[in-house]
Design a protein around this motif. Structure first.
Motif, short mmCIF file in Angstrom:
data_model
loop_
_atom_site.label_atom_id
_atom_site.label_comp_id
_atom_site.label_asym_id
_atom_site.label_seq_id
_atom_site.Cartn_x
_atom_site.Cartn_y
_atom_site.Cartn_z
N HIS A 1 0.81 -1.19 0.00
CA HIS A 1 0.00 0.00 0.00
C HIS A 1 0.86 1.26 0.00
N GLY A 2 2.00 1.18 0.67
CA GLY A 2 2.89 2.34 0.71
C GLY A 2 3.37 2.74 -0.66
N ARG A 3 3.80 1.78 -1.43
CA ARG A 3 4.30 2.06 -2.78
C ARG A 3 3.17 2.57 -3.69
N VAL A 4 2.02 1.95 -3.60
CA VAL A 4 0.88 2.37 -4.43
C VAL A 4 0.47 3.80 -4.08
N ASN A 5 0.37 4.09 -2.79
CA ASN A 5 0.00 5.44 -2.38
C ASN A 5 1.05 6.46 -2.83
N TYR A 11 1.31 10.99 -0.35
CA TYR A 11 2.55 10.74 0.38
C TYR A 11 2.34 10.52 1.88
N ASP A 12 1.42 11.23 2.50
CA ASP A 12 1.16 11.00 3.92
C ASP A 12 0.60 9.60 4.14
N ASP A 13 -0.31 9.18 3.26
CA ASP A 13 -0.87 7.83 3.35
C ASP A 13 0.20 6.78 3.07
N ALA A 14 1.09 7.08 2.13
CA ALA A 14 2.18 6.16 1.80
C ALA A 14 3.08 5.96 3.01
N LEU A 15 3.46 7.06 3.65
CA LEU A 15 4.34 6.96 4.82
C LEU A 15 3.66 6.19 5.94
N GLU A 19 5.06 2.72 7.53
CA GLU A 19 5.33 2.58 8.96
C GLU A 19 4.56 1.41 9.56
N LYS A 20 3.34 1.20 9.08
CA LYS A 20 2.56 0.05 9.54
C LYS A 20 3.23 -1.25 9.10
N ALA A 21 3.72 -1.28 7.86
CA ALA A 21 4.42 -2.48 7.37
C ALA A 21 5.66 -2.76 8.21
N LEU A 22 6.40 -1.71 8.55
CA LEU A 22 7.60 -1.89 9.38
C LEU A 22 7.23 -2.43 10.76
#
Length: 93
Positions: A1-5, A11-15, A19-22
């Motif tokens: 989702h980060g890459r897609v966003n 960019y805020d949604d991507a970050l 962070e959730k993935a991490l």
């Protein structure tokens, strides 16, 4: 989702997604096969934060901490893209 966003310019949604993935991955350990995946998430988060959101200081903090952690565990190959991105961010400051 980060890459897609990030590709969508959200960019805020991507970050937030990165962070959730991490958090879900957890920090890698010495003999951990997830170190490369974790490092890629850190790299993407650093790029989104430092380049697109134009917040290089927190991005560099994130990248430097990850490089130190991975180096201490012996995952030096995984640090190369992180070091490269950190150098780029420092050059742009």
């Amino acid at each position: 989702h980060g890459r897609v966003n990030a590709y969508a310019g959200e960019y805020d949604d991507a970050l937030a997604a990165l962070e959730k993935a991490l958090a879900l991955l957890g920090e890698p350990e010495r003999n951990d096969d997830r170190a490369g995946e974790w490092a890629e998430c850190v790299r993407l988060a650093g790029a989104v934060e430092g380049l697109y959101l134009e917040r290089p200081a927190p991005a560099l903090t994130r990248l430097d901490a990850a490089v130190s952690h991975l180096t201490a565990l012996g995952h030096t190959e995984e640090t190369e893209p992180l070091i490269s991105l950190a150098a780029r961010l420092r050059d742009e400051e």
